[in-house]
Write a protein that holds these residues in place. Structure first.
Motif, PDB file in Angstrom:
ATOM      1  N   MET A   1       0.818  -1.187   0.000  1.00  0.00           N
ATOM      2  CA  MET A   1       0.000   0.000   0.000  1.00  0.00           C
ATOM      3  C   MET A   1       0.866   1.257   0.000  1.00  0.00           C
ATOM      4  O   MET A   1       0.632   2.152  -0.804  1.00  0.00           O
ATOM      5  CB  MET A   1      -0.925  -0.024   1.217  1.00  0.00           C
ATOM      6  N   PHE A   2       1.839   1.339   0.889  1.00  0.00           N
ATOM      7  CA  PHE A   2       2.706   2.515   0.913  1.00  0.00           C
ATOM      8  C   PHE A   2       3.553   2.586  -0.349  1.00  0.00           C
ATOM      9  O   PHE A   2       3.749   3.656  -0.903  1.00  0.00           O
ATOM     10  CB  PHE A   2       3.592   2.536   2.163  1.00  0.00           C
ATOM     11  N   LYS A   3       4.027   1.428  -0.817  1.00  0.00           N
ATOM     12  CA  LYS A   3       4.840   1.426  -2.033  1.00  0.00           C
ATOM     13  C   LYS A   3       4.037   1.972  -3.210  1.00  0.00           C
ATOM     14  O   LYS A   3       4.527   2.826  -3.961  1.00  0.00           O
ATOM     15  CB  LYS A   3       5.370   0.026  -2.340  1.00  0.00           C
ATOM     16  N   SER A   4       2.796   1.515  -3.367  1.00  0.00           N
ATOM     17  CA  SER A   4       1.946   2.023  -4.451  1.00  0.00           C
ATOM     18  C   SER A   4       1.718   3.520  -4.306  1.00  0.00           C
ATOM     19  O   SER A   4       1.764   4.262  -5.293  1.00  0.00           O
ATOM     20  CB  SER A   4       0.600   1.299  -4.460  1.00  0.00           C
TER      21      SER A   4
ATOM     22  N   LEU B   1       2.985   8.919  -6.228  1.00  0.00           N
ATOM     23  CA  LEU B   1       3.410  10.298  -5.972  1.00  0.00           C
ATOM     24  C   LEU B   1       4.702  10.629  -6.722  1.00  0.00           C
ATOM     25  O   LEU B   1       4.861  11.746  -7.231  1.00  0.00           O
ATOM     26  CB  LEU B   1       3.577  10.533  -4.469  1.00  0.00           C
ATOM     27  N   GLU B   2       5.602   9.667  -6.822  1.00  0.00           N
ATOM     28  CA  GLU B   2       6.851   9.891  -7.552  1.00  0.00           C
ATOM     29  C   GLU B   2       6.565  10.097  -9.044  1.00  0.00           C
ATOM     30  O   GLU B   2       7.118  11.009  -9.672  1.00  0.00           O
ATOM     31  CB  GLU B   2       7.815   8.717  -7.350  1.00  0.00           C
ATOM     32  N   GLN B   3       5.708   9.271  -9.597  1.00  0.00           N
ATOM     33  CA  GLN B   3       5.339   9.429 -10.999  1.00  0.00           C
ATOM     34  C   GLN B   3       4.664  10.791 -11.210  1.00  0.00           C
ATOM     35  O   GLN B   3       4.924  11.478 -12.206  1.00  0.00           O
ATOM     36  CB  GLN B   3       4.400   8.302 -11.425  1.00  0.00           C
ATOM     37  N   PHE B   4       3.834  11.199 -10.265  1.00  0.00           N
ATOM     38  CA  PHE B   4       3.158  12.491 -10.328  1.00  0.00           C
ATOM     39  C   PHE B   4       4.183  13.627 -10.360  1.00  0.00           C
ATOM     40  O   PHE B   4       4.087  14.543 -11.191  1.00  0.00           O
ATOM     41  CB  PHE B   4       2.229  12.624  -9.126  1.00  0.00           C
ATOM     42  N   LYS B   5       5.182  13.557  -9.510  1.00  0.00           N
ATOM     43  CA  LYS B   5       6.236  14.578  -9.504  1.00  0.00           C
ATOM     44  C   LYS B   5       6.932  14.647 -10.858  1.00  0.00           C
ATOM     45  O   LYS B   5       7.169  15.730 -11.386  1.00  0.00           O
ATOM     46  CB  LYS B   5       7.271  14.288  -8.407  1.00  0.00           C
ATOM     47  N   GLN B   6       7.249  13.492 -11.426  1.00  0.00           N
ATOM     48  CA  GLN B   6       7.946  13.464 -12.718  1.00  0.00           C
ATOM     49  C   GLN B   6       7.090  14.091 -13.821  1.00  0.00           C
ATOM     50  O   GLN B   6       7.594  14.858 -14.642  1.00  0.00           O
ATOM     51  CB  GLN B   6       8.337  12.029 -13.088  1.00  0.00           C
ATOM     52  N   VAL B   7       5.812  13.769 -13.841  1.00  0.00           N
ATOM     53  CA  VAL B   7       4.916  14.342 -14.850  1.00  0.00           C
ATOM     54  C   VAL B   7       4.845  15.856 -14.679  1.00  0.00           C
ATOM     55  O   VAL B   7       4.928  16.607 -15.657  1.00  0.00           O
ATOM     56  CB  VAL B   7       3.508  13.694 -14.773  1.00  0.00           C
TER      57      VAL B   7
ATOM     58  N   PHE C   1       6.701  24.898  -5.295  1.00  0.00           N
ATOM     59  CA  PHE C   1       6.150  24.691  -3.949  1.00  0.00           C
ATOM     60  C   PHE C   1       5.314  23.411  -3.906  1.00  0.00           C
ATOM     61  O   PHE C   1       5.393  22.644  -2.942  1.00  0.00           O
ATOM     62  CB  PHE C   1       5.321  25.908  -3.526  1.00  0.00           C
ATOM     63  N   ALA C   2       4.537  23.164  -4.951  1.00  0.00           N
ATOM     64  CA  ALA C   2       3.746  21.932  -5.006  1.00  0.00           C
ATOM     65  C   ALA C   2       4.652  20.700  -4.975  1.00  0.00           C
ATOM     66  O   ALA C   2       4.372  19.734  -4.258  1.00  0.00           O
ATOM     67  CB  ALA C   2       2.879  21.924  -6.272  1.00  0.00           C
ATOM     68  N   LEU C   3       5.744  20.756  -5.707  1.00  0.00           N
ATOM     69  CA  LEU C   3       6.693  19.633  -5.707  1.00  0.00           C
ATOM     70  C   LEU C   3       7.302  19.434  -4.321  1.00  0.00           C
ATOM     71  O   LEU C   3       7.475  18.288  -3.877  1.00  0.00           O
ATOM     72  CB  LEU C   3       7.777  19.860  -6.759  1.00  0.00           C
ATOM     73  N   GLU C   4       7.601  20.522  -3.620  1.00  0.00           N
ATOM     74  CA  GLU C   4       8.112  20.422  -2.243  1.00  0.00           C
ATOM     75  C   GLU C   4       7.091  19.728  -1.341  1.00  0.00           C
ATOM     76  O   GLU C   4       7.462  18.913  -0.485  1.00  0.00           O
ATOM     77  CB  GLU C   4       8.414  21.812  -1.675  1.00  0.00           C
ATOM     78  N   GLN C   5       5.823  20.057  -1.522  1.00  0.00           N
ATOM     79  CA  GLN C   5       4.770  19.444  -0.708  1.00  0.00           C
ATOM     80  C   GLN C   5       4.650  17.952  -1.009  1.00  0.00           C
ATOM     81  O   GLN C   5       4.426  17.149  -0.091  1.00  0.00           O
ATOM     82  CB  GLN C   5       3.426  20.154  -0.948  1.00  0.00           C
TER      83      GLN C   5
ATOM     84  N   GLN D   1       5.687  12.298   0.712  1.00  0.00           N
ATOM     85  CA  GLN D   1       6.430  11.047   0.548  1.00  0.00           C
ATOM     86  C   GLN D   1       7.254  10.730   1.800  1.00  0.00           C
ATOM     87  O   GLN D   1       7.368   9.575   2.193  1.00  0.00           O
ATOM     88  CB  GLN D   1       7.345  11.123  -0.669  1.00  0.00           C
ATOM     89  N   GLU D   2       7.831  11.736   2.405  1.00  0.00           N
ATOM     90  CA  GLU D   2       8.694  11.535   3.578  1.00  0.00           C
ATOM     91  C   GLU D   2       7.908  11.247   4.853  1.00  0.00           C
ATOM     92  O   GLU D   2       8.464  10.697   5.802  1.00  0.00           O
ATOM     93  CB  GLU D   2       9.580  12.758   3.791  1.00  0.00           C
ATOM     94  N   HIS D   3       6.624  11.606   4.906  1.00  0.00           N
ATOM     95  CA  HIS D   3       5.858  11.495   6.146  1.00  0.00           C
ATOM     96  C   HIS D   3       4.652  10.569   6.060  1.00  0.00           C
ATOM     97  O   HIS D   3       3.925  10.413   7.048  1.00  0.00           O
ATOM     98  CB  HIS D   3       5.395  12.886   6.593  1.00  0.00           C
ATOM     99  N   LEU D   4       4.428   9.940   4.936  1.00  0.00           N
ATOM    100  CA  LEU D   4       3.220   9.129   4.758  1.00  0.00           C
ATOM    101  C   LEU D   4       3.258   7.814   5.516  1.00  0.00           C
ATOM    102  O   LEU D   4       2.261   7.403   6.109  1.00  0.00           O
ATOM    103  CB  LEU D   4       2.990   8.866   3.263  1.00  0.00           C
TER     104      LEU D   4
END
Length: 161
Positions: A1-4, A9-15, A76-80, A85-88
């Motif tokens: 679940m966390f991996k997905s 979120l990582e794919q979202f950042k890249q896009v 700023f959105a990318l920072e969020q 990712q760091e706190h989920l």
């Protein structure tokens, strides 16, 4: 679940990092005049509500802070997203989810893992809308899996075999 969740979120950042200049905050007629940034803000704010509500086991997605900076400032959105990712990843525990319907405050019993899954599905839904906005504005290459639920991806793979 966390991996997905983290992979999504990582794919979202890249896009988002590959977006054409000035595409992020421009309103899109196909999205009822919303912008990619507004959909991004919505995704981020719900995750932040969950993370910030974890300690006191109380989450209200309705009473979230609506931070226009997220929808206007891509950096700023990318920072969020990095913060999320760091706190989920946290241990499961009971969570009260408060929501308002027809002016009446209601409360549901839930748990952290269930709400992480809700946020993942919610993010994917908005990413599908974001994909429409990106395709409207540009010819940017977008991963086929962007905005598609993991179960749909698995189903498509099984059908292809």
């Amino acid at each position: 679940m966390f991996k997905s969740s983290l992979d999504t979120l990582e794919q979202f950042k890249q896009v988002l990092m590959d977006l054409p200049k000035d595409c992020y905050s421009r309103s899109c007629s196909l999205l009822s005049d919303a912008s990619i940034g507004q959909h991004t803000r919505h995704i981020i704010e719900l995750y932040l509500c969950l993370i910030k509500g974890y300690d006191n086991s109380d989450v209200s997605y309705d009473h979230r802070q609506r931070n226009k900076r997220i929808e206007e400032d891509l950096s700023f959105a990318l920072e969020q997203l990095v913060y999320i990712q760091e706190h989920l990843e946290k241990p499961n525990k009971a969570i009260k989810v408060r929501y308002e319907l027809s002016g009446v405050e209601n409360q549901l019993d839930s748990n952290y893992f269930r709400e992480v899954m809700y946020n993942l599905e919610h993010a994917i839904h908005h990413q599908a809308l974001i994909k429409v906005g990106i395709q409207h504005f540009s010819g940017q290459e977008i991963p086929e899996s962007f905005g598609v639920a993991p179960s749909t991806i698995q189903y498509r793979k099984a059908c292809a075999q």
